[in-house]
Design an enzyme around this catalytic site. Structure first.
Site, PDB file in Angstrom:
ATOM      1  N   GLN A  49       0.766  -1.242  -0.042  1.00  0.00           N
ATOM      2  CA  GLN A  49      -0.021  -0.073  -0.033  1.00  0.00           C
ATOM      3  C   GLN A  49       0.904   1.183   0.062  1.00  0.00           C
ATOM      4  O   GLN A  49       0.390   2.372  -0.556  1.00  0.00           O
ATOM      5  CB  GLN A  49      -1.072  -0.018   1.191  1.00  0.00           C
ATOM      6  CG  GLN A  49      -2.237   0.758   0.926  1.00  0.00           C
ATOM      7  CD  GLN A  49      -3.083   0.651   1.960  1.00  0.00           C
ATOM      8  OE1 GLN A  49      -2.716   0.732   3.117  1.00  0.00           O
ATOM      9  NE2 GLN A  49      -4.423   0.342   1.731  1.00  0.00           N
ATOM     10  N   GLY A  77      17.683   1.903  -4.411  1.00  0.00           N
ATOM     11  CA  GLY A  77      18.994   2.243  -4.679  1.00  0.00           C
ATOM     12  C   GLY A  77      19.320   2.153  -6.064  1.00  0.00           C
ATOM     13  O   GLY A  77      20.053   2.934  -6.704  1.00  0.00           O
ATOM     14  N   GLU A  98      12.071  30.490 -15.893  1.00  0.00           N
ATOM     15  CA  GLU A  98      10.750  31.106 -16.314  1.00  0.00           C
ATOM     16  C   GLU A  98       9.804  31.944 -15.002  1.00  0.00           C
ATOM     17  O   GLU A  98       8.620  31.468 -15.064  1.00  0.00           O
ATOM     18  CB  GLU A  98       9.905  30.162 -17.072  1.00  0.00           C
ATOM     19  CG  GLU A  98      10.434  30.111 -18.684  1.00  0.00           C
ATOM     20  CD  GLU A  98       9.908  31.167 -19.578  1.00  0.00           C
ATOM     21  OE1 GLU A  98      10.525  31.857 -19.900  1.00  0.00           O
ATOM     22  OE2 GLU A  98       8.708  31.070 -19.355  1.00  0.00           O
TER      23      GLU A  98
END
Lengths: 378, 262
Positions: free
Chosen positions: A278, A339, A362
């Site tokens: 989950q 990793g 921007e």
């Protein structure tokens, strides 16, 4: 209300995604590592009509709407955020001419871009002035039949390859906003010197340079509007370019989600694919939620611009939200890869480095919030 | 020259195919359609022939569902001049499709000088329509071609055969040619091409218009099923030499008796 893209826009997206997968993704890692400029991709993209989406049909362009452009932008950025920054740079540099130039100037300056794959750069930021754009120090003096331009510009995208610069300068720094002028400068003019390519953290394929102007003579007819119109032109340009820049973040976010969800289905820990956990599911759901919200914001900002509706709130919201989202999603993608994600062997760490720049260029994410709050407090 | 290209619209190669509710076909409601990849070679070849023969036109013809028209639009965005769409279910058999294509080509105001098609659809892999169409139209045909050269009224085509050898044919036009990968590199549709395609004519016909009825159907799908899941493979861990000898002969035995590949 209709949330669907037109059949042509879907085709544009499909074509751009095909291009991203065949021509960009296979080269992205190598170009990033070596800092190779994506000249080949820009040329091919130009041939297919992906470059200069802002040029009106009347001056040889394809007559795209901004909604078309952000649709293409998302797909190409899916391929590589750095490459697309260099591909869309012409739009940023040429939009000031589209919004502030006379028909004669548009014909003279825009048409050549539709005839061959030339590049242009937008020169606003200076070594000492980024967010405080109105504080620019680059000056022009009246030299009789020409202007004399002096100053330095910083972080100029495609600076080493551009044929033309749109340069923001001032008749008098004391005048702040009111003294700013927008000038079209031939890159080959005497007195223009180009700095070395910056060694950046991300978007390393994109060429970024410092540009120095030393007593550069610029024809009088190269000024967009009148002296003092520059600030208005720059702001109008940003209303147009912010949705486009936001689409870079969107494409990068979608790529990160696709890679992360694919990997989560393959990587086994505790005897099940990590997608069954989950903790991972929630991360992926969070990514999807934010991508959907960013896409809708960007499309609204682009649609408003196409309708001629003032889009400042939507455009700045899109820019800040999409950029921050991209940073979070690419960071989470690295987390899901664990990793391996931190290793250059896998594509997600590059996405994380590329994403960081979108929160900065921007108009930083902080400046966007300043713009939004100003509108809210009006 | 009047060049016709028969194209099929197939599910995107990344589609996860699912049988529909009654097993009569696959679930098509959320499929992303693309032009059959082998047909891209046919469209490209048509455009190359057009470029070499001034005044030529390229007409793309498709038989299938009308809700999505990606394949024809892509062909026109690549440079085809016009399109004909014959409305039909997406699960027709090869015979009906060939008959519908013949009807559509004959109904158009152009007499074909060259008919091109991909060698097969990547969805049902029948490899039939171009040859059936040629037979129905009484035209010569060569399938699975990887080379094409035009010399006036004839074309020299190459087809790959077993072992990588090439057969070379000289064919009189008009003829039906079915293209394979390797004949050319299909161009991308360009963005201006997409915009132009919007304004190109697409004629829509019904099966009745092209003389095809339900009686023409020779093959009907009776059931679609997903293949059974593969059983997991057998693993053999690292071992010393004596053990290894034993295991190798065991594996060879299994490959003979169980997998039956030796």
């Amino acid at each position: 209300m209709d949330f669907s893209l037109s059949p042509e826009q879907k085709e544009m997206y499909d074509l751009a995604i095909k291009f991203a997968k065949n021509e960009m993704i296979p080269f992205a890692a190598e170009y990033d590592e070596e800092g190779t400029f994506c000249e080949k991709q820009i040329k091919k993209a130009w041939e297919l009509g992906f470059v200069n989406t802002c040029i009106p049909e009347k001056f040889g362009g394809n007559g795209f709407t901004l909604l078309d452009a952000v649709t293409i932008g998302e797909a190409l950025s899916y391929g590589c955020m750095g490459m697309y920054t260099s591909i869309m740079c012409n739009d940023l540099a040429l939009t000031p001419i589209v919004v502030g130039g006379s028909d004669e100037q548009k014909e003279k300056f825009l048409r050549p871009f539709t005839e061959s794959p030339k590049l242009a750069s937008f020169c606003l930021t200076e070594p000492g002035n980024g967010s405080d754009a109105a504080g620019i120090k680059t000056t022009i003096k009246d030299g009789g039949d020409h202007w004399i331009l002096n100053g330095q510009k910083m972080w100029i995208t495609n600076g080493g390859y551009a044929d033309l610069f749109t340069v923001y300068c001032t008749t008098d720094p004391e005048l702040k906003h009111k003294g700013i002028c927008a000038l079209v400068v031939d890159a080959k003019s005497e007195g223009v010197s180009i700095g070395n390519k910056e060694d950046k953290m991300g978007q390393r394929t994109s060429d970024t340079r410092a540009i120095q102007f030393e007593n550069v003579k610029v024809p009088k007819e190269n000024m967009l509007g009148s002296p003092g119109d520059g600030w208005k032109i720059a702001m109008k340009t940003l209303d147009h370019s912010r949705p486009l820049v936001s689409s870079i973040a969107l494409g990068g976010s979608q790529r990160a989600l696709d890679l992360a969800s694919q990997y989560a289905k393959e990587r086994i820990q505790f005897n099940v694919p990590i997608a069954k956990h989950q903790a991972i599911q929630f991360m992926l759901a969070e990514m999807q939620m934010k991508i959907e919200a960013a896409r809708l914001l960007i499309q609204k900002a682009a649609w408003q611009a196409d309708q001629g509706i003032q889009n400042t709130i939507a455009a700045s919201s899109a820019k800040a939200f999409a950029a921050d989202t991209c940073m979070q999603i690419t960071t989470d993608a690295v987390q899901i890869y664990g990793g391996y994600g931190y290793s250059k062997e896998y594509p997600v760490e590059k996405l994380m480095r590329d994403a960081k720049l979108i929160q900065i260029y921007e108009g930083t994410s902080q400046i966007q919030r300043l713009v939004i709050s100003r509108e809210v407090l009006k | 020259m009047n060049i016709f290209v028969c194209v099929k619209q197939v599910p995107d190669t990344e589609t996860k195919v699912q049988p529909n509710g009654d097993g009569s076909f696959i679930e098509t409601s959320s499929i992303k359609w693309i032009m059959n990849p082998y047909d891209e070679f046919a469209v490209e070849q048509a455009l190359l022939v057009k470029a070499a023969n001034a005044g030529s036109t390229v007409t793309v013809v498709r038989v299938g569902g009308v809700k999505d028209t990606e394949a024809l639009r892509t062909a026109m965005a690549m440079g085809a001049d016009e399109a004909i769409l014959v409305e039909a279910e997406d699960n027709l058999d090869s015979y009906s499709i060939a008959k519908a294509l013949k009807g559509a080509i004959e109904k158009s105001d152009k007499t074909p000088d060259l008919i091109l098609a991909g060698k097969q659809g990547i969805d049902d892999d029948c490899l039939q329509v171009p040859q059936v169409l040629a037979e129905m139209m009484n035209l010569p045909s060569v399938a699975v071609i990887v080379g094409f050269e035009q010399n006036g009224e004839t074309v020299t085509v190459k087809r790959e055969i077993e072992g990588g050898a090439l057969e070379v044919y000289e064919v009189k036009t008009p003829c039906v040619l079915a293209t394979n990968k390797g004949i050319n590199t299909p161009r991308y549709a360009s963005l201006p091409g997409i915009m132009k395609a919007k304004r190109k004519p697409m004629q829509q016909l019904t099966l009745a218009d092209v003389g095809v009825s339900a009686d023409d159907r020779r093959v009907k799908y009776s059931d679609f099923q997903l293949p059974p899941e593969k059983p997991p493979g057998k693993k053999f861990d690292a071992m010393d030499e004596a053990e290894q000898q034993k295991v190798v002969s065991e594996v060879v035995g299994l490959l003979r008796t169980e997998a039956k590949v030796l």
